[in-house]
Design an enzyme around this catalytic site. Structure first.
Site, PDB file in Angstrom:
ATOM      1  N   ASP A 127       0.808  -1.217   0.000  1.00 10.11           N
ATOM      2  CA  ASP A 127       0.000   0.000   0.000  1.00 10.11           C
ATOM      3  C   ASP A 127       0.844   1.271   0.000  1.00 10.11           C
ATOM      4  O   ASP A 127       1.982   1.282   0.466  1.00 10.11           O
ATOM      5  CB  ASP A 127      -0.904  -0.007   1.233  1.00 10.11           C
ATOM      6  CG  ASP A 127      -2.186   0.789   1.026  1.00 10.11           C
ATOM      7  OD1 ASP A 127      -2.312   1.495   0.008  1.00 10.11           O
ATOM      8  OD2 ASP A 127      -3.073   0.695   1.889  1.00 10.11           O
TER       9      ASP A 127
ATOM     10  N   GLU B 281     -14.293   2.382  -0.286  1.00  9.18           N
ATOM     11  CA  GLU B 281     -13.824   2.917   0.986  1.00  9.18           C
ATOM     12  C   GLU B 281     -14.037   4.423   1.101  1.00  9.18           C
ATOM     13  O   GLU B 281     -14.098   4.955   2.211  1.00  9.18           O
ATOM     14  CB  GLU B 281     -12.345   2.590   1.192  1.00  9.18           C
ATOM     15  CG  GLU B 281     -11.416   3.296   0.208  1.00  9.18           C
ATOM     16  CD  GLU B 281      -9.954   2.913   0.412  1.00  9.18           C
ATOM     17  OE1 GLU B 281      -9.702   1.808   0.916  1.00  9.18           O
ATOM     18  OE2 GLU B 281      -9.083   3.719   0.068  1.00  9.18           O
TER      19      GLU B 281
END
Length: 652
Positions: free
Chosen positions: A404, A459
């Site tokens: 990430d 998200e």
């Protein structure tokens, strides 16, 4: 007298023919196999390309070239030394079947060789055109810049993937605007231009040892810009590492190599973009020898729902007991994996598991229950501890990693992606890239790389009200064109815009429940998430029952209905079973379901549709059942922000 006149006339004609022949030699053409697309390469004062569709100009003459230190600009005053043409009609069988089990690779090709040790390769598919440079130069070369992009009409519409800088997560909303209004704006890729009744998506593939491409708006169209080589950066924490010093060049690389493909996917009907596989076909071939261990699948994901459970006899959190519950949920519902996202280790040290978590116990328990565990990591920490961390993950028995926050696409970072893919593959670890640039072919070269974020996904509902149904039916035509998309669908709390509230701890989605369910058919990701809490899924048993049955690989895909930013409906086959998904934006609508794609015989259709009150209560979803044949015609009724989904099995 007549003979003298004829001779003079012939001489004059020859004088006319000579310059015309010279002019013609400067331009070379290549047509697609169906002859609908034509790309023209101008080899006069400066290399340039243009594209027409059915005789209508789409891409106006656009200069292309590459500036090398100490050498000059390849493409300026080019001297053509040779050309070769050939055609290919072959098939490719991907390790992971994203759109189809077999991909047809059908194109006409032209290679132009130029004095100075370089060549231009051009391919024309029925679905678009692509080109790339090749160089045959000694040692290394320093690429100062590359001239690329597309010149189009000022009145054409750009669906602007807005960027503020090239330090980016590449998460875009797509704002339509005339190309002229994009002047001075930074544009992410893939980017879509609509004009003359045709859709053009611009992106790249075969990206290796070279920076990722962005675009900048100009009055004439879109010009390529690239992050320069990073000479120094500043690590503000474990994830934010902005470049603090840049070189005056974009790459230093081998002098003998092929450079990335510049791709224009082209479709008169926007639905054609949904089936276009040019980015995959133009990627470098697979380097991984053994692939039998690569298993796509669905994933119970913890971060969106914040590890928050209810109806369980313990207090949930980032601990062993909670993750055992996720494993149980995955095992009970045939999900192949769970993800342990941020929080399992002390940030900055991948070898320091938090004391509330017994990692080996969880890995062993997952193995007993047939559920793999994928571990989230911050890219900078992984870079610092790559060998030790990946070795430890392999000893534990992890299934993969989720990497990430890279937020960069300079040459070093592009190489980092490939290094991660290669090192993970050596330990039989799958890879999910987040905070990343768009897919650019790595998933073909290293098929253990299953999916990529680089999308404004679910998200964003945790902190924003901009994640609209209109966005949901735009991104399949643009972002999904580049490759698999980890949108992370599956919200079980659903609301229409007027009732929507952004909530970090108890997130909801905009649009109906059926809209979310249809995403499992429409959105392509060989590592597909179930974003909501196991408790939420258990409370919505019919929705869970549908999701658990939808595969993540497809033998065949078909577009049923498609209009950019308004609606999309697709049918996909896995084995003998068909799956249908339909989504709409702000407007409710009825769409016909023509089942002529079915085989002979009778089938049983089980549907999940917007309920009769879904226009008010977005959670209203209604199960349906019908006996159908290929002659059947049904109506899919979609509420505003709605959806429709079905599984169609052949009767035994």
């Amino acid at each position: 007298m007549r003979k003298q006149f004829f001779a003079r006339g012939l001489a004059g004609a020859l004088l006319l023919i000579a310059p015309l022949a010279s002019l013609a030699a400067r331009s070379l053409e290549l047509s697609s196999p169906d002859r609908q697309l034509r790309v023209t390469i101008d080899t006069g004062e400066r290399l340039a390309f243009s594209v027409s569709h059915r005789g209508v100009p789409l891409v106006l003459p656009t200069p292309i070239g590459m500036t090398l230190s100490g050498i000059g600009t390849l493409g300026d005053k080019p001297r053509l030394t040779g050309q070769q043409r050939h055609s290919v009609d072959a098939t490719v069988r991907p390790v992971v079947a994203q759109k189809s089990r077999v991909v047809r690779d059908h194109y006409n090709a032209l290679q132009l060789d130029f004095a100075g040790g370089y060549a231009l390769e051009v391919r024309a598919y029925d679905e678009g055109v692509a080109y790339r440079f090749r160089t045959s130069l000694p040692g290394q070369v320093t690429v100062e810049d590359e001239q690329a992009g597309v010149n189009v009409r000022a009145q054409d519409t750009l669906y602007w993937p807005q960027e503020k800088s090239m330090q980016s997560h590449n998460e875009h909303y797509y704002q339509p605007m005339p190309v002229a209004e994009a002047a001075g704006k930074l544009v992410g890729v893939p980017a879509l231009v609509q004009g003359g009744g045709v859709h053009i998506v611009y992106t790249e593939s075969g990206l290796r040892d070279y920076p990722g491409l962005y675009l900048r708006g100009e009055p004439a169209g879109l010009r390529a810009v690239f992050p320069k080589v990073a000479l120094a950066d500043i690590a503000r924490d474990d994830r934010n590492v902005p470049v603090s010093q840049e070189a005056p060049y974009i790459a230093r690389t081998a002098g003998k190599r092929a450079f990335p493909w510049r791709i224009l996917g082209i479709a008169a009907d926007a639905g054609g973009l949904l089936l276009n596989q040019m980015p995959y076909l133009l990627a470098d071939p697979q380097e991984l020898k053994e692939t039998g261990w690569i298993k796509p699948g669905k994933v119970a994901w913890d971060w969106y729902n914040g590890n928050k459970l209810y109806g369980v006899p313990f207090k949930s959190g980032l601990d062993t007991r909670t993750y055992r519950h996720y494993i149980d949920f995955a095992a009970e519902n045939g999900l192949e994996y769970i993800i342990m996202d941020e929080g399992w280790y002390k940030l900055g040290d991948l070898l320091a598991v938090k004391p509330e978590i017994d990692m080996q116990e969880l890995m062993d328990y997952g193995r007993q229950r047939g559920v793999g565990i994928i571990l989230w990591v911050s890219w900078k920490t992984l870079d610092a501890q790559m060998t030790a961390a990946l070795d430890q993950f392999a000893r534990w028995g992890a299934a993969g990693i989720k990497v990430d926050f890279m937020q960069r696409s300079d040459q070093w970072m592009v190489n980092y992606y490939e290094r991660v893919a290669k090192e993970a593959a050596a330990r039989r670890l799958l890879v999910d890239f987040h905070g990343n640039f768009k897919p650019s072919g790595l998933q073909r070269t290293w098929p253990n790389v299953l999916t990529f974020e680089g999308v404004k996904g679910l998200e964003n509902n945790k902190w924003s009200d901009k994640q609209t149904p209109e966005h949901d039916v735009t991104l399949p035509f643009i972002r999904m064109f580049a490759g698999p998309v980890d949108y992370t669908p599956g919200a079980m709390s659903n609301a229409h815009r007027k009732d929507f509230v952004a909530s970090f701890d108890r997130p909801m989605s905009q649009g109906t429940r059926a809209h979310q369910l249809a995403m499992y058919v429409i959105y392509e990701s060989p590592l597909q998430m179930l974003a909501d809490s196991p408790s939420q899924y258990r409370a919505n048993a019919s929705s869970l029952a549908f999701i658990r049955q939808v595969p993540v690989e497809w033998d065949e895909s078909r577009v049923l209905h498609a209009q950019l930013g308004r609606y999309v409906a697709m049918a996909r086959r896995h084995g003998d079973t068909w799956y249908v998904g339909a989504m709409t934006g702000a407007d409710g609508r009825d769409l016909e379901l023509d089942l002529s794609f079915l085989g002979d015989g009778e089938y049983q259709l089980e549907s999940m549709a917007d309920g009769p009150n879904a226009a008010v209560f977005a959670i209203d979803v209604q199960q349906g059942s019908a006996s159908v044949t290929r002659a059947s015609r049904l109506t899919m009724q979609l509420a505003p922000g709605g959806g429709w989904a079905a599984i169609i099995r052949k009767k035994k």
